[in-house]
Design a protein around this motif. Structure first.
Motif, short mmCIF file in Angstrom:
data_model
loop_
_atom_site.label_atom_id
_atom_site.label_comp_id
_atom_site.label_asym_id
_atom_site.label_seq_id
_atom_site.Cartn_x
_atom_site.Cartn_y
_atom_site.Cartn_z
N ALA A 17 26.81 45.72 41.60
CA ALA A 17 25.60 45.34 40.87
C ALA A 17 25.92 44.90 39.45
N ILE A 18 26.90 45.57 38.82
CA ILE A 18 27.25 45.26 37.43
C ILE A 18 28.09 44.00 37.32
N TYR A 19 29.11 43.88 38.20
CA TYR A 19 30.12 42.84 38.01
C TYR A 19 29.96 41.62 38.91
N ASP A 20 29.23 41.77 40.03
CA ASP A 20 29.14 40.67 41.00
C ASP A 20 27.81 39.95 41.00
N TYR A 21 26.79 40.53 40.36
CA TYR A 21 25.46 39.92 40.34
C TYR A 21 24.96 39.81 38.91
N GLY A 22 23.95 38.93 38.73
CA GLY A 22 23.54 38.61 37.37
C GLY A 22 24.67 37.85 36.69
N GLN A 23 24.92 38.15 35.42
CA GLN A 23 26.06 37.54 34.71
C GLN A 23 27.33 38.28 35.11
N THR A 24 28.18 37.62 35.85
CA THR A 24 29.30 38.31 36.50
C THR A 24 30.49 38.48 35.56
N ALA A 25 31.45 39.22 36.06
CA ALA A 25 32.78 39.27 35.44
C ALA A 25 33.46 37.91 35.60
N ILE A 26 34.58 37.74 34.93
CA ILE A 26 35.40 36.54 35.11
C ILE A 26 36.36 36.80 36.27
N PHE A 27 36.35 35.90 37.23
CA PHE A 27 37.19 36.04 38.42
C PHE A 27 38.33 35.02 38.39
N ALA A 28 39.50 35.43 38.84
CA ALA A 28 40.59 34.48 39.09
C ALA A 28 40.36 33.80 40.42
N SER A 29 40.71 32.53 40.50
CA SER A 29 40.62 31.80 41.76
C SER A 29 41.70 32.29 42.72
N GLN A 30 41.33 32.59 43.94
CA GLN A 30 42.33 32.97 44.93
C GLN A 30 43.26 31.80 45.23
N ALA A 31 42.75 30.59 45.16
CA ALA A 31 43.56 29.41 45.47
C ALA A 31 44.61 29.15 44.39
N ASP A 32 44.27 29.46 43.13
CA ASP A 32 45.20 29.27 42.02
C ASP A 32 44.81 30.24 40.92
N PRO A 33 45.43 31.43 40.89
CA PRO A 33 45.03 32.47 39.93
C PRO A 33 45.24 32.12 38.46
N ARG A 34 45.87 30.98 38.18
CA ARG A 34 45.96 30.51 36.80
C ARG A 34 44.60 30.06 36.29
N LEU A 35 43.70 29.76 37.21
CA LEU A 35 42.39 29.19 36.88
C LEU A 35 41.31 30.21 37.24
N HIS A 36 40.23 30.21 36.48
CA HIS A 36 39.25 31.28 36.58
C HIS A 36 37.84 30.73 36.73
N MET A 37 36.90 31.65 36.90
CA MET A 37 35.49 31.25 36.99
C MET A 37 34.61 32.41 36.60
N VAL A 38 33.43 32.08 36.14
CA VAL A 38 32.40 33.06 35.82
C VAL A 38 31.10 32.54 36.43
N LEU A 39 30.22 33.45 36.87
CA LEU A 39 29.02 33.03 37.59
C LEU A 39 27.78 33.72 37.05
N TYR A 40 26.65 33.11 37.33
CA TYR A 40 25.38 33.82 37.34
C TYR A 40 24.89 33.78 38.78
N VAL A 41 24.65 34.96 39.35
CA VAL A 41 24.17 35.06 40.73
C VAL A 41 22.87 35.86 40.72
N PRO A 42 21.74 35.25 41.05
CA PRO A 42 20.49 35.99 41.06
C PRO A 42 20.62 37.27 41.89
N PRO A 43 20.17 38.41 41.36
CA PRO A 43 20.32 39.68 42.09
C PRO A 43 19.68 39.67 43.47
N THR A 44 18.72 38.77 43.70
CA THR A 44 18.08 38.69 45.02
C THR A 44 19.08 38.33 46.11
N ALA A 45 20.22 37.74 45.73
CA ALA A 45 21.23 37.39 46.73
C ALA A 45 21.79 38.62 47.41
N ALA A 46 21.76 39.75 46.72
CA ALA A 46 22.26 40.99 47.31
C ALA A 46 21.44 41.41 48.52
#
Length: 284
Positions: free
Chosen positions: A15-44
């Motif tokens: 709830a804290i890190y994966d929804y709403g304003q998320t943590a910064i994630f490394a790309s599994q395809a290339d961990p040198r590159l990253h991403m951050v998301l906003y995911v509406p909590p309703t997706a849970a």
């Protein structure tokens, strides 16, 4: 303090890190590159979402600005926001602009973004086989070139104030034109697919500084025709709009009065465009 049980701890962390304003994630395809998301909590709870990929400019900090700037839009329009983060100097050379041209050394940034989208679609149990994309400045570079190469992946594209543009010119090589597109990227130009994408282009009419966008002989991205699309960002974006329209693309062009190179002051126009396209898309 009461220690959380394993299941409760996992649920709270998600709830804290994966929804709403998320943590910064490394790309599994290339961990040198990253991403951050906003995911509406309703997706849970299994709510289906559309996706907007918002691409930062040269300073990279706009990845967070866009995540937060589009959060309310995402919440009320059932739309997740994915913001890639491509660090400066990812190859150890201090280079700032490689991602803007889709390739840098062994990295194909367009393919990494597609992998990020697929990874997050799986994580959140969503169908993001098509998504929208927005970028401003360096992100505008990336978005219009991604759109040229992968129109079949997009339900909309919004291109903000790129410093240099790739025109749909079959007589000139990449990045000024598209003559060698298939040789370079393994995909041919498909105007019929591009013409299905609603495209928005936006720039401030006071965005007139040229020090960062004028290509000079000896520069890394200098080539014949590098400055031919115009001197300023408004001129170059207008040339891109004409090129896209000649290829049959429906282009909405916003030249915003009194605005210079200010990403946050154009977001309202971008949201209005995306909301209109979403409404039409969902009505089908």
């Amino acid at each position: 303090m009461q220690e959380l049980g394993t299941g409760e701890a996992v649920a709270r962390a998600k709830a804290i890190y994966d929804y709403g304003q998320t943590a910064i994630f490394a790309s599994q395809a290339d961990p040198r590159l990253h991403m951050v998301l906003y995911v509406p909590p309703t997706a849970a709870d299994g709510r289906k979402l559309d996706l907007l990929v918002a691409v930062h400019g040269t300073g990279r900090t706009s990845a967070i600005d866009f995540r937060d700037g589009f959060a309310e839009f995402g919440l009320y329009n059932d739309c997740a926001i994915l913001c890639p983060i491509f660090p400066v100097g990812v190859l150890g050379d201090g280079a700032r602009s490689g991602y803007k041209f889709l390739e840098e050394g062994d990295i194909r940034y367009d393919q990494v973004v597609l992998a990020m989208v697929a990874e997050m679609a799986d994580k959140y149990r969503q169908d993001w086989s098509k998504f929208a994309m927005f970028g401003f400045s360096g992100g505008g570079h990336f978005v219009h070139r991604f759109t040229i190469l992968h129109p079949e992946k997009l339900w909309a594209a919004s291109i903000g104030a790129p410093g240099s543009v790739t025109l749909l010119d079959p007589t000139r090589d990449w990045w000024v034109g598209i003559r060698d597109l298939e040789v370079r990227f393994g995909k041919s130009f498909r105007p019929e697919d591009l013409a299905t994408v609603p495209v928005h282009m936006i720039v401030g009419d006071a965005d007139l500084e040229t020090w960062e966008i004028t290509h000079k002989p000896g520069g890394k991205y200098y080539m014949d025709g590098a400055n031919d699309a115009g001197k300023t960002r408004p001129e170059r974006l207008a040339a891109l709009a004409s090129s896209f329209r000649e290829a049959g693309v429906d282009v909405t062009f916003d030249r915003v009065p009194g605005v210079s190179h200010d990403r946050m002051r154009v977001l309202g126009h971008v949201k209005a465009f995306l909301a209109k396209v979403l409404e039409e898309r969902r009505a089908k």
